[in-house]
Structures are given as C-alpha cells and as structure tokens.
Design a protein around this motif. Structure first.
Motif, PDB file in Angstrom:
ATOM      1  N   MET A  38       0.840  -1.196   0.000  1.00  8.74           N
ATOM      2  CA  MET A  38       0.000   0.000   0.000  1.00  8.74           C
ATOM      3  C   MET A  38       0.876   1.247   0.000  1.00  8.74           C
ATOM      4  SD  MET A  38      -3.071   0.882  -0.285  1.00  8.74           S
ATOM      5  CE  MET A  38      -3.916  -0.651   0.064  1.00  8.74           C
ATOM      6  N   GLU A  39       0.557   2.153  -0.907  1.00  7.01           N
ATOM      7  CA  GLU A  39       1.349   3.361  -1.090  1.00  7.01           C
ATOM      8  C   GLU A  39       0.887   4.483  -0.162  1.00  7.01           C
ATOM      9  OE1 GLU A  39      -0.680   1.925  -3.212  1.00  7.01           O
ATOM     10  OE2 GLU A  39      -2.194   3.354  -3.900  1.00  7.01           O
ATOM     11  N   HIS A  40       1.849   5.286   0.288  1.00  5.18           N
ATOM     12  CA  HIS A  40       1.545   6.462   1.100  1.00  5.18           C
ATOM     13  C   HIS A  40       2.500   7.582   0.711  1.00  5.18           C
ATOM     14  CE1 HIS A  40      -1.274   4.186   3.562  1.00  5.18           C
ATOM     15  NE2 HIS A  40      -0.411   3.184   3.459  1.00  5.18           N
ATOM     16  N   ALA A  75       9.303  -1.956  -5.973  1.00  9.55           N
ATOM     17  CA  ALA A  75       9.437  -1.139  -7.189  1.00  9.55           C
ATOM     18  C   ALA A  75       8.103  -0.489  -7.558  1.00  9.55           C
ATOM     19  CB  ALA A  75       9.951  -2.010  -8.335  1.00  9.55           C
ATOM     20  N   HIS A  76       7.019  -1.221  -7.362  1.00  7.92           N
ATOM     21  CA  HIS A  76       5.679  -0.690  -7.655  1.00  7.92           C
ATOM     22  C   HIS A  76       5.297   0.402  -6.653  1.00  7.92           C
ATOM     23  CE1 HIS A  76       1.375  -1.142  -8.933  1.00  7.92           C
ATOM     24  NE2 HIS A  76       1.172  -0.706  -7.695  1.00  7.92           N
ATOM     25  N   GLU A  77       5.405   0.102  -5.381  1.00  8.27           N
ATOM     26  CA  GLU A  77       4.934   1.057  -4.366  1.00  8.27           C
ATOM     27  C   GLU A  77       5.770   2.328  -4.357  1.00  8.27           C
ATOM     28  OE1 GLU A  77       2.127   0.505  -3.121  1.00  8.27           O
ATOM     29  OE2 GLU A  77       2.007  -1.611  -3.666  1.00  8.27           O
ATOM     30  N   PHE A  78       7.068   2.213  -4.574  1.00  8.10           N
ATOM     31  CA  PHE A  78       7.891   3.426  -4.545  1.00  8.10           C
ATOM     32  C   PHE A  78       7.573   4.324  -5.747  1.00  8.10           C
ATOM     33  CE2 PHE A  78      11.926   5.883  -4.908  1.00  8.10           C
ATOM     34  CZ  PHE A  78      11.787   6.566  -3.707  1.00  8.10           C
ATOM     35  N   PHE A  79       7.199   3.735  -6.881  1.00 13.56           N
ATOM     36  CA  PHE A  79       6.809   4.552  -8.039  1.00 13.56           C
ATOM     37  C   PHE A  79       5.570   5.382  -7.716  1.00 13.56           C
ATOM     38  CE2 PHE A  79       5.451   5.500 -12.375  1.00 13.56           C
ATOM     39  CZ  PHE A  79       6.670   5.743 -13.003  1.00 13.56           C
ATOM     40  N   HIS A  80       4.742   4.878  -6.802  1.00 10.40           N
ATOM     41  CA  HIS A  80       3.536   5.610  -6.380  1.00 10.40           C
ATOM     42  C   HIS A  80       3.868   6.915  -5.647  1.00 10.40           C
ATOM     43  CE1 HIS A  80       0.255   3.105  -7.592  1.00 10.40           C
ATOM     44  NE2 HIS A  80       0.481   2.103  -6.767  1.00 10.40           N
ATOM     45  N   VAL A  81       5.115   7.048  -5.164  1.00  4.81           N
ATOM     46  CA  VAL A  81       5.495   8.329  -4.541  1.00  4.81           C
ATOM     47  C   VAL A  81       5.102   9.480  -5.479  1.00  4.81           C
ATOM     48  CG1 VAL A  81       7.519   9.781  -4.039  1.00  4.81           C
ATOM     49  CG2 VAL A  81       7.328   7.481  -3.053  1.00  4.81           C
ATOM     50  N   ALA A 112      -3.038   5.327 -12.829  1.00  6.78           N
ATOM     51  CA  ALA A 112      -2.501   5.367 -11.461  1.00  6.78           C
ATOM     52  C   ALA A 112      -1.903   4.022 -11.053  1.00  6.78           C
ATOM     53  CB  ALA A 112      -3.614   5.778 -10.493  1.00  6.78           C
ATOM     54  N   GLU A 113      -2.572   2.922 -11.381  1.00  8.64           N
ATOM     55  CA  GLU A 113      -2.091   1.595 -11.000  1.00  8.64           C
ATOM     56  C   GLU A 113      -1.415   0.863 -12.160  1.00  8.64           C
ATOM     57  OE1 GLU A 113      -1.629   0.508  -8.226  1.00  8.64           O
ATOM     58  OE2 GLU A 113      -2.991   1.533  -6.872  1.00  8.64           O
ATOM     59  N   GLY A 114      -2.038   0.935 -13.349  1.00  4.86           N
ATOM     60  CA  GLY A 114      -1.519   0.166 -14.478  1.00  4.86           C
ATOM     61  C   GLY A 114      -0.157   0.664 -14.948  1.00  4.86           C
ATOM     62  N   TYR A 147      -7.468  -3.390 -14.078  1.00  7.66           N
ATOM     63  CA  TYR A 147      -6.775  -2.204 -14.616  1.00  7.66           C
ATOM     64  C   TYR A 147      -5.271  -2.268 -14.375  1.00  7.66           C
ATOM     65  CZ  TYR A 147      -8.145  -1.235  -9.800  1.00  7.66           C
ATOM     66  OH  TYR A 147      -8.392  -1.360  -8.461  1.00  7.66           O
ATOM     67  N   TYR A 148      -4.801  -3.184 -13.537  1.00  9.03           N
ATOM     68  CA  TYR A 148      -3.347  -3.323 -13.325  1.00  9.03           C
ATOM     69  C   TYR A 148      -2.655  -3.849 -14.591  1.00  9.03           C
ATOM     70  CZ  TYR A 148      -3.653  -2.534  -8.243  1.00  9.03           C
ATOM     71  OH  TYR A 148      -3.841  -1.998  -7.004  1.00  9.03           O
ATOM     72  N   PRO A 149      -2.930  -5.103 -15.020  1.00 12.46           N
ATOM     73  CA  PRO A 149      -2.231  -5.583 -16.216  1.00 12.46           C
ATOM     74  C   PRO A 149      -2.650  -4.852 -17.482  1.00 12.46           C
ATOM     75  CG  PRO A 149      -3.854  -7.197 -15.476  1.00 12.46           C
ATOM     76  CD  PRO A 149      -3.774  -6.134 -14.421  1.00 12.46           C
TER      77      PRO A 149
HETATM   78 ZN   LIG Z   1      -0.372   0.249  -6.740  1.00 14.26          ZN
END
Ligand SMILES: [Zn+2]
Ligand SMILES: [Zn+2]
Length: 634
Positions: A284-286, A312-318, A346-348, A419-421
């Motif tokens: 989960m991103e914050h 790698a995924h969550e840090f990109f959400h920064v 946002a997610e994909g 929506y992810y893949p």
């Molecule tokens: Zn995500």
C-alpha cells in the motif's frame, strides 16, 4: 430555454451557492486530538479517544463522528464501522460533576455515523471539550486493515480512526501510548522515541501507517541527500537476506529517482512484514512510506523477488498516484465508493514502471523483463473479459474488483479485466509508440514528468488536502499528445475507452522486437478454469462462455471425478486432457450437489494462445539503439 427552466436553474444555482457557503462557514474546531492505546493486545482491540475542543463561537448542538467505508489505495468497500464497539462520550467537566454522556446523548445515526448530542447537558461551559471513545477490533495484517496482537500493533489509519464530519480539513494531533517495551515507527518520525504527531488534516494522518512492536529492525541508506528507512518485522527466518534486500531496495530507489528527479520529502520509510503465514499479502502506497506484507518468510524461495516487485511498484507511487493523482483521489468522500476512470494510469502505468525499474536498476536482465511482459500479454489476451471491458470501465469497476468480498456469485471472471495488467500493457505500447514515432525524441517518461510538473508542482492547490490538483484521463491524453507531438485521440478511443486489441506488433517493431503467438502447450483446457483454492477435490472454478464445458452443461463448483472413464485428480487433469485431439468426444463425470452427472466434452479448437516477445532477426542498428534507450531509461 423556457422561462420555467430558467427559473428552475436559478433556484438550483442559489441552492448550490448556499451549500458552498455553508461548507465554507464551518469554522475549524479549536483542537482535534486522537489518542490511541492498546492496553490489551491479545484482545485485538485498539482503544481510540478523539478529544474535540469546540471553537469559541461554537453553536453546534451535536457533533458527528464517522468511520470511513473504505480507505485510499484499496477501492472495495469494507465498512470499517462493523468492527467498532463500546462507543461512549463525555464532556470535560467542572470538578465534582459527572458529565458522562449516556444514551441518547451518544447514538448511532446510520451504519457509519455516531452523533454526540452536546445540548443534552446545559453546562455553563461555553467552550466544551468532548471526549469521544470507542474500541475497534483489528486482526488482519494488511495495508488496508489493522492488526493488534501479542506480537505487534500495525495500523492503517482509515480502518481505525473516525473523522469529525465537516472537519476533515482541520489540523489534527495524534498521541500513541504503546505497551511497555514496544517502539513506534512510521514514515513521519522526527525522533526515534516520538509519541506525538501533528498532521495538517485527517487525510494525511490516515496516510501514515504505523508499526508498534518490540522487535522490528531499521536499516538506513541515503540517496540525493534523502534518508530511506527499511523497517522489517519478520515472523519467520530471514535466511541472512536482509542486508542484500536493503541494498537492492536502494538500487530501485536510485533507478526511480533517476527518472523523476529527487522526491520532495526528506525521508521515506519502507514498512515491511514477512508474515510467514502463507496468506497475508499486500502493498500500500503512502506519501512518505509504504506498507508491504509478504505471506512468506524472507529466507524462503521466491519471497525475495516478490518483495522487490512490490517495492518497485509502491515506490513509483510516490509520484504516480500519491502526488500526481486522478481528480477523484483526494480529498476523498468516505461515505460512498470512489468512482474514477484513471486507475489504469494510477495503478496500471505504475505496474509497467515497477517492472521496468527492476531492469533499469540492474536487478533483471532484458530477458526477464520481456518474459514478464509476455506473461502479462498472455493473461490479458486470453481473458474473456478483455473483449467486454475497457481500461476505463475497469477503473470505474474498481470497487467490485479490488479484493472486493462477494457474498453473491458473480460472473466477473468472464466479464472483467483488471486495470493493473491492462494499464501496464497500455503503458508499454504507448511508451514504444511515442519513442518509435518520434525517433526517440520523446517517451512515456517525458509524459509522466510533464504531468507531474503541470498538475502537482505548478497547479495552484485545488483543495486543503495536498499540493496541486488532480487530472482527468482527457488531461492525460492531451499531455501525452503535446509531449509527443502526435494526435493520440484515436489511440485513447480504441485502446483505452474501447476493447480493441493493443497494436503490440507495431509498437514492439519500433525497437526490433516482435510478438510471437503460439497455441498453448496445454492444448484442450475445454473452457474449464479450476478452483485452486478448493482443498483436495478437483473443482471447476469457472466455465468460460461458449466453451466445450458450457456446451456439455458443466457448471462452476462441479467436482470432476473422471475423464475418459479414468479417475482423475488435480495432478493428472491437464495431462489427461492433453491426450485428446480437437474433435474428440470425451466422457466426463462430475459430482454436483450429491448427484453424479455424466456428460460428454466435444473438444474444440484450443482456445488459449501463448504470447512471447522475441528479438526480430532483421532488427536494424537504429531499432536496437532505440531499444537500449528504452531499457536504460534515456
Ligand atoms: Zn499500486
Ligand atoms: Zn509488525
């Protein structure tokens, strides 16, 4: 326009103007402080007190406290109010008086709201302070829920803290009183023994997941003068892998900040749990931290790579989602499910870069990245839902898709895509199309950076919540077109808002790659998806539409007993099926609600294709150079 309509419109305008005026008139409370205790960890009950000092001109006769129905980053509705218990309230009281507010002074007014009736007491006090108390049960280790047990407290604020209705924008304080010997850590630490925090508003407070335990570890590194903490709480053997993990997380941070530039925070915390229970898993991103929960132990096979994938995924959400965000993502309305068309971005696109960054960080070679993208293409292009649901419709359906519980049977396996893949593949194709058509002068990296600059860094603040303003998918289309100099309207119409298959061949061709399609090695799955969760038995989880299985009258939950008159198990099902050819008639026996049913499968054309991204033999030096720029991020 008729006069009547004009009058109606005028009345509507007046009504909405006064509604805005009323919202603006709500004066902030004098202070709002959250107290969190956990005096009996084994009970799984967090004890919350919300201390509300009403303003000088307080005229409120009642005050409403509301539990969110969901929390940011996970869009299914979970109704956190169901775990609230023992609600009470009292007023700060002159000595000698009992000011406990009893029913009906505190009453539940709907599924998520409790109302404290201040006028119930005629105290002379003009600036009363209300103490609102409740307990909330939490025993799930996840980025969405919270857990309190004998090992630790780990909370996601949205699942334990109520907000004061109409005062979500007010500044708040949080005080945590941990059990003796337990230490507190989150992504907003000014000092190591901190027990009190100030947040600009409720939304930022619940964006700060917190871990409280006697035995977590903290490893630190710095990149571009920013401090990074890797806080790990392991419930299983780490296999001596923690130092390597921290080193590889640093490589990911370097790769992602190389694309975006230094982030705006001073420090960031990776809160990682190795649950070792084989079921708890989440990311989960914050704003200044992430919660990552791995179901295995760090020393076990596959767990290390899976953790880096999530990192790698969550840090990109920064950048992408926490700061650069769809219009609807903050401030939030927690009384109803969120509705946005932008989750494929946002997610994909975050998924796309999450994988790409493992390559750019040197943790994957080219083959590993292309294999991963091939798997994603195979998954999406074989999903029946990809012919029915677009990327934007999938985003709008997030409350049903995102780990949503379903008491009722659904057909979502056949009608939906994630929506992810899907967004990941749109990102891949869009990136290659832009790079190819501009001869490497522009890329999706440029589009993302321009979006961040325009909407986050340079836009005036649109709300109390955060810097900048949110974007619409039309904004994204415009910026992508401007940055690339291409008219991308047709692309968005076909591949984002409709269900046309993405132009993989054209996109991959720009970098000397091609997409190879092959009939799946498991030739006849007959339209049966097995339920791998079903213990022991070989049970049908999903029957694909218009498939041999549907023609034969098979249904989900049927337990397969025999195939071709031979007894069958989970282990030999696919092998047994593979003995047959297209056009064969195969007797099948299933058990359904205490009845044994015999029917025949008429095996059709193998329906599943496997996709593989391959090097083109005729790739030109220019195409290879463009590929190197894409993979290395220049
Ligand atoms: Zn995500
Ligand atoms: Zn913990």
């Amino acid at each position: 326009m008729t006069l009547l309509r004009r009058l109606a419109l005028l009345l509507l305008l007046l009504a909405s103007f006064s509604a805005i005026a009323a919202a603006q008139q709500e004066p902030p409370l004098r202070s709002l402080t959250y107290h969190l205790k956990m005096s009996r960890p084994v009970s799984h009950l967090f004890e919350v007190t919300i201390e509300v000092e009403l303003g000088n001109d307080a005229t409120a006769r009642s005050i409403d406290f509301q539990m969110p129905k969901w929390s940011p980053g996970r869009y299914a509705v979970f109704d956190f109010a169901k775990n609230v218990q023992e609600v009470s309230a009292r007023l700060a009281c002159p000595a000698g008086l009992d000011c406990t507010l009893a029913n009906p002074a505190v009453r539940r007014v709907d599924d998520q709201t409790w109302r404290v009736d201040i006028a119930h007491f005629n105290l002379p006090e003009k600036q009363p302070t209300v103490f609102f108390n409740y307990k909330v049960f939490g025993n799930d280790l996840s980025g969405t829920f919270s857990q309190l047990d004998s090992r630790h407290a780990n909370f996601n604020g949205g699942s334990i803290f109520m907000y004061v209705v109409n005062h979500k924008p007010d500044p708040v304080k949080l005080r945590i009183d941990p059990p003796a010997g337990w230490c507190v850590v989150n992504g907003r630490m000014d000092k190591s023994d901190q027990r009190e925090w100030r947040f600009p508003n409720y939304d930022v407070m619940i964006d700060t997941p917190t871990e409280i335990a006697p035995d977590w570890t903290d490893n630190e590194f710095q990149v571009d003068g920013k401090r990074y903490h890797v806080v790990v709480h392991s419930f299983g053997d780490e296999g001596g892998n923690r130092d390597n993990l921290v080193r590889d997380i640093e490589k990911i941070v370097r790769a992602e900040t190389a694309m975006w530039g230094p982030p705006e925070f001073d420090s960031y915390t990776f809160l990682i749990h190795f649950a070792a229970d084989d079921h708890s898993g989440d990311g989960m991103e914050h704003l200044t931290s992430t919660q990552i929960i791995e179901p295995g132990a760090l020393g076990e096979e596959g767990v290390y790579g899976s953790t880096l994938d999530t990192v790698a995924h969550e840090f990109f959400h920064v950048w992408n989602v926490k700061r650069l965000r769809p219009l609807e993502l903050g401030p939030w309305d927690f009384t109803r499910p969120l509705s946005t068309r932008g989750l494929w971005i946002a997610e994909g696109i975050t998924n796309y870069y999450g994988h790409m960054m493992r390559r750019r960080a040197g943790l994957w070679d080219d083959t590993a990245l292309l294999r991963r993208e091939s798997q994603t293409i195979t998954g999406i292009e074989n999903a029946p839902g990809s012919h029915l649901m677009s990327a934007e419709e999938s985003s709008l359906s997030a409350p049903f898709l995102d780990d949503a519980p379903h008491a009722q049977q659904t057909n979502l396996d056949n009608t939906s895509i994630s929506y992810y893949p899907k967004g990941e593949l749109i990102g891949l194709v869009l990136d290659l199309m832009i790079r190819g058509k501009t001869n490497g002068k522009a890329s999706l990296d440029d589009v993302m950076r321009r979006m961040y600059e325009e909407f986050y860094l340079k836009s005036p603040n649109a709300s109390y919540y955060l810097r900048g303003r949110g974007y619409t998918t039309e904004d994204f289309e415009r910026v992508a077109s401007e940055v690339s100099g291409l008219d991308l309207h047709g692309f968005f119409k076909l591949y984002v808002r409709d269900v046309t298959m993405l132009p993989y061949d054209e996109a991959l061709g720009f970098v000397g790659l091609s997409l190879v399609r092959e009939r799946a090695r498991q030739p006849f799955n007959a339209g049966i998806g097995l339920d791998w969760q079903a213990k022991g038995s070989l049970t049908i989880g999903v029957v694909h539409p218009n498939s041999p299985a549907e023609d034969a009258g098979l249904q989900e939950d049927d337990e397969i007993i025999s195939l071709g008159k031979k007894n069958i198990s989970r282990e030999n099902f696919l092998v047994s099926l593979a003995r047959y050819r297209q056009g064969d008639r195969v007797p099948i026996t299933v058990k359904r609600v205490r009845k044994t049913i015999q029917t025949t499968l008429l095996l059709g054309v193998p329906e599943r294709l496997e996709y593989r991204i391959d090097e083109r033999k005729d790739a030109t030096p220019q195409q290879k150079a463009l590929r190197a720029e894409w993979l290395n991020g220049s």
